[in-house]
Design a protein around this motif. Structure first.
Motif, PDB file in Angstrom:
ATOM      1  N   LEU A 280       0.807  -1.221   0.000  1.00  0.00           N
ATOM      2  CA  LEU A 280       0.000   0.000   0.000  1.00  0.00           C
ATOM      3  C   LEU A 280       0.842   1.275   0.000  1.00  0.00           C
ATOM      4  O   LEU A 280       0.283   2.374   0.001  1.00  0.00           O
ATOM      5  CB  LEU A 280      -0.941   0.023   1.211  1.00  0.00           C
ATOM      6  CG  LEU A 280      -2.005  -1.077   1.288  1.00  0.00           C
ATOM      7  CD1 LEU A 280      -2.889  -0.875   2.513  1.00  0.00           C
ATOM      8  CD2 LEU A 280      -2.848  -1.134   0.031  1.00  0.00           C
ATOM      9  N   VAL A 281       2.149   1.134   0.012  1.00  0.00           N
ATOM     10  CA  VAL A 281       3.021   2.307   0.137  1.00  0.00           C
ATOM     11  C   VAL A 281       2.757   3.328  -0.956  1.00  0.00           C
ATOM     12  O   VAL A 281       2.716   4.543  -0.700  1.00  0.00           O
ATOM     13  CB  VAL A 281       4.502   1.878   0.132  1.00  0.00           C
ATOM     14  CG1 VAL A 281       5.413   3.077  -0.081  1.00  0.00           C
ATOM     15  CG2 VAL A 281       4.863   1.192   1.448  1.00  0.00           C
ATOM     16  N   ASN A 282       2.562   2.883  -2.178  1.00  0.00           N
ATOM     17  CA  ASN A 282       2.403   3.805  -3.300  1.00  0.00           C
ATOM     18  C   ASN A 282       0.950   4.168  -3.589  1.00  0.00           C
ATOM     19  O   ASN A 282       0.681   4.871  -4.575  1.00  0.00           O
ATOM     20  CB  ASN A 282       3.045   3.204  -4.555  1.00  0.00           C
ATOM     21  CG  ASN A 282       4.543   3.054  -4.413  1.00  0.00           C
ATOM     22  OD1 ASN A 282       5.209   3.908  -3.824  1.00  0.00           O
ATOM     23  ND2 ASN A 282       5.081   1.959  -4.912  1.00  0.00           N
ATOM     24  N   GLN A 283       0.036   3.707  -2.763  1.00  0.00           N
ATOM     25  CA  GLN A 283      -1.372   4.059  -2.946  1.00  0.00           C
ATOM     26  C   GLN A 283      -1.643   5.462  -2.399  1.00  0.00           C
ATOM     27  O   GLN A 283      -1.091   5.848  -1.363  1.00  0.00           O
ATOM     28  CB  GLN A 283      -2.278   3.053  -2.235  1.00  0.00           C
ATOM     29  CG  GLN A 283      -2.219   1.655  -2.816  1.00  0.00           C
ATOM     30  CD  GLN A 283      -2.691   1.609  -4.247  1.00  0.00           C
ATOM     31  OE1 GLN A 283      -3.688   2.238  -4.615  1.00  0.00           O
ATOM     32  NE2 GLN A 283      -1.971   0.858  -5.085  1.00  0.00           N
ATOM     33  N   PRO A 284      -2.477   6.242  -3.053  1.00  0.00           N
ATOM     34  CA  PRO A 284      -2.778   7.583  -2.550  1.00  0.00           C
ATOM     35  C   PRO A 284      -3.696   7.528  -1.329  1.00  0.00           C
ATOM     36  O   PRO A 284      -4.361   6.527  -1.077  1.00  0.00           O
ATOM     37  CB  PRO A 284      -3.491   8.246  -3.734  1.00  0.00           C
ATOM     38  CG  PRO A 284      -4.128   7.094  -4.465  1.00  0.00           C
ATOM     39  CD  PRO A 284      -3.175   5.947  -4.324  1.00  0.00           C
ATOM     40  N   GLY A 285      -3.736   8.619  -0.584  1.00  0.00           N
ATOM     41  CA  GLY A 285      -4.665   8.749   0.528  1.00  0.00           C
ATOM     42  C   GLY A 285      -4.138   8.209   1.838  1.00  0.00           C
ATOM     43  O   GLY A 285      -2.951   7.908   1.997  1.00  0.00           O
ATOM     44  N   ASP A 286      -5.048   8.082   2.784  1.00  0.00           N
ATOM     45  CA  ASP A 286      -4.718   7.590   4.118  1.00  0.00           C
ATOM     46  C   ASP A 286      -4.660   6.067   4.128  1.00  0.00           C
ATOM     47  O   ASP A 286      -5.271   5.403   3.288  1.00  0.00           O
ATOM     48  CB  ASP A 286      -5.765   8.053   5.133  1.00  0.00           C
ATOM     49  CG  ASP A 286      -5.753   9.557   5.345  1.00  0.00           C
ATOM     50  OD1 ASP A 286      -4.761  10.210   4.954  1.00  0.00           O
ATOM     51  OD2 ASP A 286      -6.747  10.080   5.900  1.00  0.00           O
ATOM     52  N   LEU A 323      -6.221  -0.935   4.693  1.00  0.00           N
ATOM     53  CA  LEU A 323      -6.996  -0.246   3.662  1.00  0.00           C
ATOM     54  C   LEU A 323      -6.410   1.123   3.371  1.00  0.00           C
ATOM     55  O   LEU A 323      -6.072   1.879   4.284  1.00  0.00           O
ATOM     56  CB  LEU A 323      -8.455  -0.063   4.103  1.00  0.00           C
ATOM     57  CG  LEU A 323      -9.225  -1.307   4.526  1.00  0.00           C
ATOM     58  CD1 LEU A 323      -9.207  -1.448   6.043  1.00  0.00           C
ATOM     59  CD2 LEU A 323     -10.659  -1.247   4.036  1.00  0.00           C
ATOM     60  N   ALA A 324      -6.303   1.441   2.092  1.00  0.00           N
ATOM     61  CA  ALA A 324      -5.932   2.785   1.646  1.00  0.00           C
ATOM     62  C   ALA A 324      -7.169   3.408   1.018  1.00  0.00           C
ATOM     63  O   ALA A 324      -7.850   2.782   0.194  1.00  0.00           O
ATOM     64  CB  ALA A 324      -4.795   2.728   0.633  1.00  0.00           C
ATOM     65  N   GLY A 325      -7.472   4.636   1.427  1.00  0.00           N
ATOM     66  CA  GLY A 325      -8.659   5.321   0.929  1.00  0.00           C
ATOM     67  C   GLY A 325      -8.502   6.821   1.052  1.00  0.00           C
ATOM     68  O   GLY A 325      -7.433   7.313   1.438  1.00  0.00           O
ATOM     69  N   PRO A 326      -9.543   7.553   0.765  1.00  0.00           N
ATOM     70  CA  PRO A 326      -9.440   9.019   0.746  1.00  0.00           C
ATOM     71  C   PRO A 326      -9.139   9.600   2.123  1.00  0.00           C
ATOM     72  O   PRO A 326      -9.597   9.097   3.144  1.00  0.00           O
ATOM     73  CB  PRO A 326     -10.815   9.462   0.243  1.00  0.00           C
ATOM     74  CG  PRO A 326     -11.730   8.322   0.558  1.00  0.00           C
ATOM     75  CD  PRO A 326     -10.897   7.089   0.398  1.00  0.00           C
ATOM     76  N   SER A 327      -8.378  10.682   2.124  1.00  0.00           N
ATOM     77  CA  SER A 327      -8.102  11.384   3.375  1.00  0.00           C
ATOM     78  C   SER A 327      -9.361  12.095   3.850  1.00  0.00           C
ATOM     79  O   SER A 327     -10.225  12.455   3.052  1.00  0.00           O
ATOM     80  CB  SER A 327      -6.978  12.407   3.172  1.00  0.00           C
ATOM     81  OG  SER A 327      -5.771  11.769   2.830  1.00  0.00           O
ATOM     82  N   GLY A 328      -9.445  12.278   5.160  1.00  0.00           N
ATOM     83  CA  GLY A 328     -10.588  12.973   5.732  1.00  0.00           C
ATOM     84  C   GLY A 328     -11.368  12.111   6.695  1.00  0.00           C
ATOM     85  O   GLY A 328     -11.196  10.888   6.756  1.00  0.00           O
ATOM     86  N   ALA A 329     -12.253  12.747   7.428  1.00  0.00           N
ATOM     87  CA  ALA A 329     -12.993  12.063   8.485  1.00  0.00           C
ATOM     88  C   ALA A 329     -13.989  11.055   7.958  1.00  0.00           C
ATOM     89  O   ALA A 329     -14.281  10.050   8.612  1.00  0.00           O
ATOM     90  CB  ALA A 329     -13.709  13.087   9.358  1.00  0.00           C
ATOM     91  N   SER A 330     -14.547  11.280   6.768  1.00  0.00           N
ATOM     92  CA  SER A 330     -15.637  10.429   6.293  1.00  0.00           C
ATOM     93  C   SER A 330     -15.189   8.982   6.108  1.00  0.00           C
ATOM     94  O   SER A 330     -15.939   8.041   6.415  1.00  0.00           O
ATOM     95  CB  SER A 330     -16.217  10.978   4.992  1.00  0.00           C
ATOM     96  OG  SER A 330     -15.223  11.057   3.990  1.00  0.00           O
TER      97      SER A 330
END
Length: 396
Positions: A280-286, A323-330
């Protein structure tokens, strides 16, 4: 910065901080500083001088080191005797953007445990004893150099995973284990997560003693060089003496001829990538990690995929989801809701690529009863909150 060379110095520094009502951050190489809440401190206690191998008895499977000893030194001395730390400590420096794997003290502070956690236990299960200074400035010892120690409380279980909020430790003693003669991995394609979890359960119900199990989406497996068809790929690791590993693999492949096998070098490299979350190192987001019941993993993944574009894989037979996913609280809120809807669990923000920590707590929130218990434990060890205040939870 307050640089200390031993526990006597640390006690003086803590006493001064108590007198001046100061809060200190405790760190050595700071490779895990990204884990936990971002908190400002009056100063930090530099324990990087706490280094060195103090005692190693390979015949007795006992290793004593100072807590600031770099992991590469610990692993090197164990390798010289063909031994290892059974809990397979992960090296997250690539994921966290750090310079190295850090120190053995950092491993203990975070209770970092890798794929063998499934069958061998966690870091806290191999800590036999330690020497430390509490947030009161008082020196104390726990345990010794034997596995069975029934005198007093088992503080090793409490200190591991406390993120430096309770005490500063110096010498730590571990139980080590012989390194397996060889290892191989078996690969099985599955149509979905549910089938993958069921496949792992069937293998672990057999007498063939697998010691690690992971699940990779087919596309991720392909990018890792695995040529096995299936929406999900189950990876089973077998370790031990060569003749035993070969025999067990033959039996498992005979039971399911669709499986494939990879030999020791490729198997070790694959499991290192799983252990260190390099997938997951190269995946974007959190990047988050979730601990759950393996049977709940398919529903949790499905619930999150319905809302977000994610990349994920599972370790610990499905009990540890990365899991890698979008940054932010949601995203974090959705993960914790999915856990709550599927039997509860634990979600921790590991890599924050934006400012997610400012809007959601990186550690799983505590219930009111658990928060009160944590407060009492903190007060017992560190009544003036000198050490790493708020690193894990607000006010603790």
């Amino acid at each position: 910065m307050i640089k200390v060379t031993g526990l006597e110095d640390a006690a003086v520094a803590i006493a001064d901080a108590m007198a001046n009502q100061q809060h200190l951050s405790v760190q050595s190489m700071a490779t895990k500083s990204a884990l936990g809440r971002d908190v400002s401190y009056d100063s930090y206690l530099d324990v990087s001088a706490f280094t060195g191998i103090k005692d190693y008895q390979p015949d007795e499977l006992i290793l004593t080191v100072r807590a600031g000893t770099p992991m590469h030194e610990v692993e090197a001395v164990l390798a010289s005797a063909n031994q290892m730390l059974a809990f397979e400590a992960p090296d997250l420096h690539k994921l966290l953007g750090a310079q190295s794997a850090g120190t053995i003290g950092g491993v203990l502070a975070t209770n970092a445990s890798g794929p063998r956690r499934l069958t061998a236990g966690a870091a806290r299960d191999y800590l036999l004893g330690f020497d430390a200074i509490s947030g009161r400035g008082e020196r104390f010892k726990s345990g010794g150099k034997v596995m069975k120690n029934v005198t007093g409380y088992d503080l090793s279980k409490l200190i591991c995973g406390s993120y430096g909020t309770l005490a500063v430790f110096d010498e730590v003693t571990f139980k080590t284990l012989p390194r397996p003669e060889t290892n191989i991995s078996l690969l099985f394609g599955c149509e979905d997560m549910t089938a993958a979890v069921a496949k792992i359960a069937s293998v672990f119900a057999s007498p063939h003693e697998p010691n690690a199990a992971a699940i990779l989406p087919g596309s991720m497996a392909a990018s890792a060089g695995i040529d096995v068809p299936g929406a999900m790929v189950v990876i089973i690791r077998l370790e031990g003496i060569d003749v035993s590993v070969t025999d067990r693999a033959l039996h498992l492949l005979a039971a399911d001829p669709s499986g494939a096998k990879i030999e020791e070098n490729s198997s070790s490299a694959l499991w290192q990538r799983i252990r260190d979350v390099e997938l997951l190192v190269n995946q974007p987001g959190d990047v988050w990690k979730l601990s759950c019941a393996p049977a709940a993993a398919p529903n949790i993944i499905a619930a999150v995929q319905n809302q977000f574009d994610i990349t994920f894989f599972a370790d610990w037979a499905g009990g540890l989801l990365w899991l890698a996913g979008p940054s932010g609280a949601s995203f974090g809120t959705a993960l914790r809701a999915a856990l709550a809807d599927n039997g509860s669990g634990y979600a921790q923000l590991v890599r924050d690529q934006a400012d997610t920590k400012t809007v959601i707590t990186p550690f799983q929130p505590l219930s009111s009863a658990h928060y009160a218990l944590h407060k009492r434990v903190k007060a017992a060890f560190d009544p003036l909150s000198v050490l790493n205040l708020g690193r894990m939870h607000d006010g603790i």
